[in-house]
Design a protein around this motif. Structure first.
Motif, mmCIF file in Angstrom:
data_model
loop_
_atom_site.group_PDB
_atom_site.id
_atom_site.type_symbol
_atom_site.label_atom_id
_atom_site.label_comp_id
_atom_site.label_asym_id
_atom_site.label_seq_id
_atom_site.Cartn_x
_atom_site.Cartn_y
_atom_site.Cartn_z
ATOM 1 N N VAL A 94 0.856 -1.202 0.000
ATOM 2 C CA VAL A 94 0.000 0.000 0.000
ATOM 3 C C VAL A 94 0.886 1.245 0.000
ATOM 4 C CG1 VAL A 94 -1.726 1.307 1.319
ATOM 5 C CG2 VAL A 94 -1.985 -1.165 1.014
ATOM 6 N N ASN A 95 1.946 1.217 0.789
ATOM 7 C CA ASN A 95 2.900 2.318 0.814
ATOM 8 C C ASN A 95 3.440 2.572 -0.595
ATOM 9 O OD1 ASN A 95 5.616 3.486 0.845
ATOM 10 N ND2 ASN A 95 5.573 3.279 3.058
ATOM 11 N N LEU A 96 3.806 1.514 -1.272
ATOM 12 C CA LEU A 96 4.329 1.609 -2.639
ATOM 13 C C LEU A 96 3.308 2.213 -3.600
ATOM 14 C CD1 LEU A 96 6.448 0.940 -4.826
ATOM 15 C CD2 LEU A 96 5.507 -1.371 -4.873
ATOM 16 N N SER A 97 2.052 1.936 -3.396
ATOM 17 C CA SER A 97 0.996 2.408 -4.296
ATOM 18 C C SER A 97 0.675 3.890 -4.133
ATOM 19 C CB SER A 97 -0.294 1.611 -4.043
ATOM 20 O OG SER A 97 -0.061 0.250 -4.217
ATOM 21 N N GLY A 113 -7.413 8.529 0.485
ATOM 22 C CA GLY A 113 -8.087 7.314 0.933
ATOM 23 C C GLY A 113 -7.106 6.176 1.133
ATOM 24 N N LEU A 114 -6.141 6.072 0.236
ATOM 25 C CA LEU A 114 -5.140 5.012 0.336
ATOM 26 C C LEU A 114 -4.233 5.213 1.547
ATOM 27 C CD1 LEU A 114 -4.206 2.458 -1.188
ATOM 28 C CD2 LEU A 114 -2.469 3.899 -2.257
ATOM 29 N N ILE A 115 -3.868 6.458 1.825
ATOM 30 C CA ILE A 115 -2.974 6.680 2.965
ATOM 31 C C ILE A 115 -3.705 6.466 4.289
ATOM 32 C CG2 ILE A 115 -3.164 9.194 3.319
ATOM 33 C CD1 ILE A 115 -0.051 9.184 3.542
ATOM 34 N N TRP A 146 5.075 9.528 11.108
ATOM 35 C CA TRP A 146 5.327 10.193 9.830
ATOM 36 C C TRP A 146 4.157 10.030 8.867
ATOM 37 C CZ3 TRP A 146 8.557 13.811 8.287
ATOM 38 C CH2 TRP A 146 8.720 14.048 6.919
ATOM 39 N N ILE A 147 3.593 8.833 8.781
ATOM 40 C CA ILE A 147 2.496 8.665 7.824
ATOM 41 C C ILE A 147 1.215 9.332 8.313
ATOM 42 C CG2 ILE A 147 3.463 6.627 6.684
ATOM 43 C CD1 ILE A 147 1.179 5.057 8.155
ATOM 44 N N ALA A 152 -2.263 13.987 6.974
ATOM 45 C CA ALA A 152 -2.768 15.357 7.140
ATOM 46 C C ALA A 152 -2.267 16.254 6.014
ATOM 47 C CB ALA A 152 -2.351 15.898 8.504
ATOM 48 N N LEU A 153 -1.009 16.072 5.627
ATOM 49 C CA LEU A 153 -0.442 16.871 4.537
ATOM 50 C C LEU A 153 -1.127 16.534 3.215
ATOM 51 C CD1 LEU A 153 1.681 18.947 3.702
ATOM 52 C CD2 LEU A 153 3.310 17.059 3.445
#
Length: 162
Positions: A94-97, A113-115, A146-147, A152-153
């Motif tokens: 998921v991180n990679l995507s 949504g993915l994050i 961090w994620i 939020a970012l």
């Protein structure tokens, strides 16, 4: 009588594989975002957005911590580690995507949504690692921080630029 998780031998191959896995994710994510750096810099940003140069070093440290955490869990008997490693691999995918969606395709709403899904998967991974090897779970806490910040970012950049 139930068995308790025990660390196996050193497993240098497992450590190398773990480091190579996060290096591959880092490299592929970097490829997805390298060409978009200028376009990203031109987007409206929240006042609390970090400078662009900070992302590379931050992710480098986080990926190293992730690799060591996964290796620490891998060293435990397979009966205890399988769910934890499965969650770890899933969150890594998921991180990679995320980078291609956010940077390459500029689908920032879908990337958000993915994050959020990534946030949930990392929390689940930390819980699974905690059950196997607490030190490994603790190594993932900076990544989670961090994620959550990146979530939020992502949301802010998305809403400021729609």
């Amino acid at each position: 009588m139930t068995s308790t998780p025990r660390a196996n031998s050193w497993h240098p191959v497992a450590l190398i594989v773990s480091l190579l896995a996060v290096a591959a994710v880092a490299a592929l994510g970097g490829l997805a975002s390298a060409d978009a750096a200028d376009a990203y810099g031109a987007l409206a940003q929240p006042s609390w957005a970090p400078p662009s140069w900070l992302f590379g070093p931050a992710w480098g440290v986080l990926y190293l911590l992730m690799a060591v955490a996964a290796w620490l869990v891998w060293r435990v008997h397979p009966t205890f580690r399988s769910r934890a490693i499965g969650l770890y691999v899933l969150q890594l995918l998921v991180n990679l995507s995320w980078s291609p969606l956010f940077f390459g395709l500029e689908l920032r709403g879908i990337a958000f949504g993915l994050i959020v899904l990534l946030d949930v998967l990392v929390i689940a991974t930390i819980a699974a690692f905690w059950a196997v090897r607490r030190s490994a779970a603790l190594l993932l806490l900076p990544y989670l921080g961090w994620i959550l910040f990146a979530s939020a970012l992502n949301y802010s950049v998305w809403t400021l630029n729609t």
